[in-house]
Design a protein around this motif. Structure first.
Motif, PDB file in Angstrom:
ATOM      1  N   ASP A 159      30.622  32.474  49.124  1.00 41.52           N
ATOM      2  CA  ASP A 159      29.733  33.021  48.761  1.00 41.52           C
ATOM      3  C   ASP A 159      29.817  34.402  48.270  1.00 41.52           C
ATOM      4  OD1 ASP A 159      27.891  30.653  49.606  1.00 41.52           O
ATOM      5  OD2 ASP A 159      28.459  31.777  51.238  1.00 41.52           O
ATOM      6  N   LEU A 160      30.489  35.265  48.734  1.00 42.05           N
ATOM      7  CA  LEU A 160      30.738  36.305  47.583  1.00 42.05           C
ATOM      8  C   LEU A 160      32.440  36.616  47.752  1.00 42.05           C
ATOM      9  CD1 LEU A 160      29.361  38.889  46.520  1.00 42.05           C
ATOM     10  CD2 LEU A 160      28.644  39.813  48.764  1.00 42.05           C
ATOM     11  N   GLY A 161      32.692  37.095  46.597  1.00 39.40           N
ATOM     12  CA  GLY A 161      34.322  37.808  46.687  1.00 39.40           C
ATOM     13  C   GLY A 161      34.535  39.136  46.404  1.00 39.40           C
ATOM     14  N   VAL A 162      35.153  39.435  47.338  1.00 33.95           N
ATOM     15  CA  VAL A 162      35.251  40.515  46.899  1.00 33.95           C
ATOM     16  C   VAL A 162      36.785  41.398  46.750  1.00 33.95           C
ATOM     17  CG1 VAL A 162      34.596  42.873  47.916  1.00 33.95           C
ATOM     18  CG2 VAL A 162      33.402  41.381  48.551  1.00 33.95           C
ATOM     19  N   LEU A 204      38.229  35.413  40.216  1.00 28.97           N
ATOM     20  CA  LEU A 204      37.732  35.014  41.484  1.00 28.97           C
ATOM     21  C   LEU A 204      36.490  35.817  41.959  1.00 28.97           C
ATOM     22  CD1 LEU A 204      39.469  33.234  43.076  1.00 28.97           C
ATOM     23  CD2 LEU A 204      39.682  32.116  40.916  1.00 28.97           C
ATOM     24  N   ALA A 205      36.969  37.589  41.868  1.00 26.06           N
ATOM     25  CA  ALA A 205      36.155  37.947  43.003  1.00 26.06           C
ATOM     26  C   ALA A 205      34.578  38.421  42.001  1.00 26.06           C
ATOM     27  CB  ALA A 205      36.898  39.213  42.864  1.00 26.06           C
ATOM     28  N   ASN A 206      33.460  38.827  41.955  1.00 34.30           N
ATOM     29  CA  ASN A 206      32.155  38.919  41.460  1.00 34.30           C
ATOM     30  C   ASN A 206      31.878  40.253  42.337  1.00 34.30           C
ATOM     31  OD1 ASN A 206      30.855  38.503  43.854  1.00 34.30           O
ATOM     32  ND2 ASN A 206      30.446  36.427  43.328  1.00 34.30           N
ATOM     33  N   THR A 207      32.912  40.652  43.265  1.00 34.08           N
ATOM     34  CA  THR A 207      31.833  42.351  43.510  1.00 34.08           C
ATOM     35  C   THR A 207      33.791  43.311  43.721  1.00 34.08           C
ATOM     36  OG1 THR A 207      29.994  41.755  45.606  1.00 34.08           O
ATOM     37  CG2 THR A 207      31.500  43.931  45.610  1.00 34.08           C
ATOM     38  N   PHE A 208      34.236  44.315  42.939  1.00 35.34           N
ATOM     39  CA  PHE A 208      34.692  45.131  43.511  1.00 35.34           C
ATOM     40  C   PHE A 208      35.254  46.306  43.750  1.00 35.34           C
ATOM     41  CE2 PHE A 208      35.020  41.783  39.833  1.00 35.34           C
ATOM     42  CZ  PHE A 208      36.755  41.514  39.999  1.00 35.34           C
ATOM     43  N   VAL A 209      35.897  46.599  44.561  1.00 31.39           N
ATOM     44  CA  VAL A 209      35.804  48.513  45.228  1.00 31.39           C
ATOM     45  C   VAL A 209      36.781  48.550  44.558  1.00 31.39           C
ATOM     46  CG1 VAL A 209      36.339  49.607  47.424  1.00 31.39           C
ATOM     47  CG2 VAL A 209      35.349  47.488  47.955  1.00 31.39           C
ATOM     48  N   SER A 210      37.084  49.993  43.627  1.00 31.49           N
ATOM     49  CA  SER A 210      37.706  50.630  42.610  1.00 31.49           C
ATOM     50  C   SER A 210      38.969  51.243  43.845  1.00 31.49           C
ATOM     51  CB  SER A 210      37.137  51.213  41.470  1.00 31.49           C
ATOM     52  OG  SER A 210      36.364  52.679  42.697  1.00 31.49           O
ATOM     53  N   ARG A 211      39.891  52.052  42.920  1.00 28.96           N
ATOM     54  CA  ARG A 211      40.669  52.415  43.625  1.00 28.96           C
ATOM     55  C   ARG A 211      40.050  53.907  44.325  1.00 28.96           C
ATOM     56  NH1 ARG A 211      45.104  53.252  38.639  1.00 28.96           N
ATOM     57  NH2 ARG A 211      45.506  51.475  38.677  1.00 28.96           N
TER      58      ARG A 211
END
Length: 219
Positions: A159-162, A204-211
């Motif tokens: 449901d949520l891809g990080v 495929l992700a819809n949520t990202f965590v930056s460097r």
């Protein structure tokens, strides 16, 4: 995985808190349409990026919200057991490194066990013994599943891809500190192959965590 080492810091906790807000909103929307809906979060990123740390931190935040959470580590689903994996990769000139190393049928079966609230037999790698144990778990009381691993966001039905935007070039220090595998030439070749595979799955992700471990949301 049993005996895994987690290096949890404030950045993981803060990112988890930000992600939990979106999880709670989207989970509530799913439950309005389908009462009792079982929500799945997938967290991917390269080795050393902090997937397990973020998954653990997110689970604790959601637990405080009264949600029963379980973490499923996809690194437990390698087809070849840890003691034989190095030899297998070198024998295939590292061409076998990638998503096909995983037993996706077993992984998807366990995800479906969660969806249906069933008891499940799951693999569990003991890092100390380098052996694969069999874990029996009951998903019936579990309300939310967190799947973490390099290829986790390719799991069906999430449901949520990080995705954590840190490459192994930037996490070499973590590789050495955690010490799950020796950091020799073999290991760096594996990490480069995994890096190439991860880039293909990032979309495929819809949520990202930056460097810098800032959380960025996409529609």
């Amino acid at each position: 995985m049993l005996s895994d080492i987690l290096l949890i810091s404030n950045k993981h906790k803060k990112a988890a808190e930000a992600i939990s807000e979106r999880v709670l909103v989207e989970r509530e929307a799913k439950e309005e349409k389908s009462p009792g809906y079982r929500f799945i979060v997938a967290i991917s990123g390269e080795s050393g990026a902090g997937k397990s740390e973020l998954a653990h931190s997110l689970a604790l935040v959601l637990k405080k919200e009264g949600i029963r959470v379980k973490i499923l580590h996809t690194d437990n689903y390698y087809r070849v057991e840890p003691q034989k994996r190095r030899e297998e990769r070198e024998r295939n000139n590292f061409e076998s490194v990638g998503p096909d190393e995983y037993d996706h049928a077993w992984l998807h079966r366990n995800v479906e066990d969660f969806r249906k609230g069933r008891k499940a037999s799951m693999p569990c790698v003991d890092i100390i013994t380098e052996e694969v144990d069999l874990l029996i778990t009951d998903f019936s009381p579990i309300e939310l599943l967190i799947v973490d691993g390099l290829y986790a966001i390719s799991t069906d039905g999430i449901d949520l891809g990080v995705y954590i935007d840190l490459t192994y070039y930037e996490t070499k220090k973590n590789q050495r500190l955690r010490g799950k595998e020796s950091t020799d030439e073999h290991r760096w070749k594996v990490l480069e192959k995994e890096h190439q595979s991860a880039l293909k799955l990032r979309r495929l992700a819809n949520t990202f965590v930056s460097r810098e471990y800032k959380v960025l949301f996409c529609d």
